[in-house]
Enzyme design. Structure first.
Site, mmCIF file in Angstrom:
data_model
loop_
_atom_site.group_PDB
_atom_site.id
_atom_site.type_symbol
_atom_site.label_atom_id
_atom_site.label_comp_id
_atom_site.label_asym_id
_atom_site.label_seq_id
_atom_site.Cartn_x
_atom_site.Cartn_y
_atom_site.Cartn_z
ATOM 1 N N LYS A 183 0.855 -1.184 0.000
ATOM 2 C CA LYS A 183 0.000 0.000 0.000
ATOM 3 C C LYS A 183 0.887 1.229 0.000
ATOM 4 O O LYS A 183 1.877 1.295 0.740
ATOM 5 C CB LYS A 183 -0.915 0.044 1.220
ATOM 6 C CG LYS A 183 -1.908 1.214 1.164
ATOM 7 C CD LYS A 183 -2.811 1.276 2.374
ATOM 8 C CE LYS A 183 -2.127 1.933 3.551
ATOM 9 N NZ LYS A 183 -3.072 2.227 4.649
ATOM 10 N N ARG A 210 -10.413 -0.583 8.085
ATOM 11 C CA ARG A 210 -9.527 -1.602 8.659
ATOM 12 C C ARG A 210 -8.864 -1.087 9.930
ATOM 13 O O ARG A 210 -8.667 -1.828 10.896
ATOM 14 C CB ARG A 210 -8.513 -2.116 7.641
ATOM 15 C CG ARG A 210 -7.382 -1.198 7.215
ATOM 16 C CD ARG A 210 -6.186 -1.264 8.153
ATOM 17 N NE ARG A 210 -4.984 -0.740 7.547
ATOM 18 C CZ ARG A 210 -4.019 -0.124 8.226
ATOM 19 N NH1 ARG A 210 -4.129 0.101 9.526
ATOM 20 N NH2 ARG A 210 -2.944 0.289 7.596
ATOM 21 N N GLN A 263 -11.321 9.518 9.894
ATOM 22 C CA GLN A 263 -11.543 8.137 10.308
ATOM 23 C C GLN A 263 -12.416 8.005 11.549
ATOM 24 O O GLN A 263 -12.758 6.894 11.970
ATOM 25 C CB GLN A 263 -10.202 7.443 10.560
ATOM 26 C CG GLN A 263 -9.347 7.264 9.321
ATOM 27 C CD GLN A 263 -8.148 6.367 9.586
ATOM 28 O OE1 GLN A 263 -8.025 5.749 10.631
ATOM 29 N NE2 GLN A 263 -7.251 6.291 8.618
ATOM 30 N N ASN A 309 -12.153 17.014 20.787
ATOM 31 C CA ASN A 309 -11.106 17.482 19.894
ATOM 32 C C ASN A 309 -10.498 18.707 20.545
ATOM 33 O O ASN A 309 -11.194 19.438 21.275
ATOM 34 C CB ASN A 309 -11.699 17.839 18.520
ATOM 35 C CG ASN A 309 -10.647 18.082 17.457
ATOM 36 O OD1 ASN A 309 -9.801 18.971 17.583
ATOM 37 N ND2 ASN A 309 -10.695 17.308 16.393
ATOM 38 N N MET A 358 -4.440 4.941 18.310
ATOM 39 C CA MET A 358 -4.469 4.678 16.878
ATOM 40 C C MET A 358 -3.734 5.727 16.046
ATOM 41 O O MET A 358 -3.540 5.538 14.842
ATOM 42 C CB MET A 358 -5.929 4.611 16.399
ATOM 43 C CG MET A 358 -6.827 3.698 17.217
ATOM 44 S SD MET A 358 -6.240 1.988 17.325
ATOM 45 C CE MET A 358 -6.388 1.475 15.624
ATOM 46 N N GLY A 359 -3.321 6.836 16.638
ATOM 47 C CA GLY A 359 -2.815 7.946 15.842
ATOM 48 C C GLY A 359 -1.338 7.900 15.507
ATOM 49 O O GLY A 359 -0.920 8.336 14.442
ATOM 50 N N ASP A 398 1.851 6.734 14.082
ATOM 51 C CA ASP A 398 2.321 5.771 13.087
ATOM 52 C C ASP A 398 3.539 6.282 12.340
ATOM 53 O O ASP A 398 3.902 5.766 11.287
ATOM 54 C CB ASP A 398 1.206 5.443 12.089
ATOM 55 C CG ASP A 398 0.694 6.682 11.350
ATOM 56 O OD1 ASP A 398 1.222 7.790 11.593
ATOM 57 O OD2 ASP A 398 -0.228 6.538 10.532
ATOM 58 N N LYS A 423 5.483 11.145 16.283
ATOM 59 C CA LYS A 423 4.090 11.278 16.701
ATOM 60 C C LYS A 423 3.925 10.744 18.125
ATOM 61 O O LYS A 423 4.585 9.793 18.534
ATOM 62 C CB LYS A 423 3.160 10.520 15.759
ATOM 63 C CG LYS A 423 2.861 11.250 14.462
ATOM 64 C CD LYS A 423 1.752 10.529 13.705
ATOM 65 C CE LYS A 423 1.331 11.273 12.457
ATOM 66 N NZ LYS A 423 0.217 10.585 11.763
#
Length: 327
Positions: free
Chosen positions: A67, A110, A138, A159, A218-219, A221, A225
């Site tokens: 990908k 996913r 997402q 947020n 999940m953020g 990557d 970060k």
């Protein structure tokens, strides 16, 4: 070669499909069938945009591919999603490309499915309040997937820009009450917390998290970060999708600099599903799933879309014979 555009991908793969596909992908990793090759993930300096390549294989089920894509911060103003990605599947017997699959929607579902599996396997049985920090492209996928695996009574949405959280909440038609709250309030009151931001410094402090909370991070990557205070990971029970990636690109990269090791974490979510690693052992444990996203997840969800398209004879699927053209 089959070509699946974004419209077809959205129609072909549901949140429930994605959970089934990710469950299978994780188990294949645990059984040493799947291989995730080293990730390329770089900022496009001098700007903030990020580009990456994730490649892998599961030859036991005929998967090989990659990908490509990343995150473009100004795309929303162009009428595009900030996340952009495309998956190429390759025939492992011949090396010929077999499918080109638009993967913006597929990456979203996913990622959300992996998050939901983390909640399903690691959150307390009596978890009733879902918290979400981050309301980007997402976010909706994550709420939808989480509600498929647990019976939450309410959803707390936060947020750092409250106006964006309120605008996001207005787009939801959830059967569960949704409340817009401050980031700290979401962290303090969630039984299961999802962090889904592009932050490069902690947005969740260790002392905000109650005993018994589960966090799906999940953020993070990419190198640099960070969403969670490193102290939080050092005192929590931690599971990852892939330790090499988590310690280089995920939340664990920061805790690793302070002594967190592969031996100190509980294991991988892959091994949890295959019965090789334990789940939470106490209701007062703080549990963290550090997800960086593996190539096998992208290949599995793309192959899922291809199979459904072929079975349905989907009219939006195009075919090109690249092997003939190149001969």
């Amino acid at each position: 070669m089959i070509i699946i555009d974004e419209v077809a991908a959205r129609r072909l793969v549901s949140p429930a499909d994605a959970i089934d596909a990710m469950d299978m992908a994780f188990r294949e990793v645990s059984r040493d069938q799947a291989r995730n090759y080293p990730v390329v993930r770089e900022r496009l300096l001098p700007g903030p945009n990020v580009y990456g390549i994730k490649a892998g294989a599961d030859l036991a089920i005929g998967l090989l591919g990659l990908k490509i894509g990343g995150y473009w911060t100004e795309n929303r103003g162009r009428g595009l999603t900030n996340h952009q990605s495309t998956t190429v599947l390759t025939d492992p017997e011949t090396g010929c490309p077999s499918a080109l699959v638009s993967s913006n929607h597929l990456t979203g579902v996913r990622t959300a499915a992996a998050c939901a599996i983390g909640i399903r396997e690691l959150a307390r049985e009596d978890a009733r309040t879902l918290g979400l920090i981050g309301t980007g492209g997402q976010a909706r996928h994550h709420i939808d997937a989480a509600l498929l695996v647990r019976r939450f009574d309410r959803v707390l949405v936060a947020n750092r820009d409250r106006a964006r959280a309120e605008a996001f909440a207005r787009t939801l038609d959830s059967t569960v009450p949704v409340e817009v709250v401050a980031v700290e309030e979401a962290a303090r009151n969630a039984d299961a917390l999802i962090t889904l931001t592009t932050a490069r410094e902690p947005v969740v402090r260790a002392d905000w998290i109650r005993p018994g909370t589960h966090i799906s991070a999940m953020g993070a990557d990419t190198v640099g970060k960070q969403e969670l205070d490193a102290d939080l990971l050092l005192r929590a029970s931690v599971w990852v999708d892939d330790w090499a990636q988590a310690s280089a690109l995920g939340e664990c990269q920061h805790a690793a600099k302070r002594g967190l090791t592969r031996e100190a974490i509980r294991g991988t979510l892959c091994d949890v599903l295959d019965g090789k690693a334990v789940r939470r052992t106490r209701d007062d444990e703080i549990t963290v799933f550090d997800s960086t996203g593996m190539a096998i997840q992208d290949l599995m969800i793309a192959a899922w879309a291809v199979r459904k398209a072929e079975a349905a004879g989907d009219g939006a699927v195009h075919r090109v014979d690249l092997a003939r053209d190149l001969a």
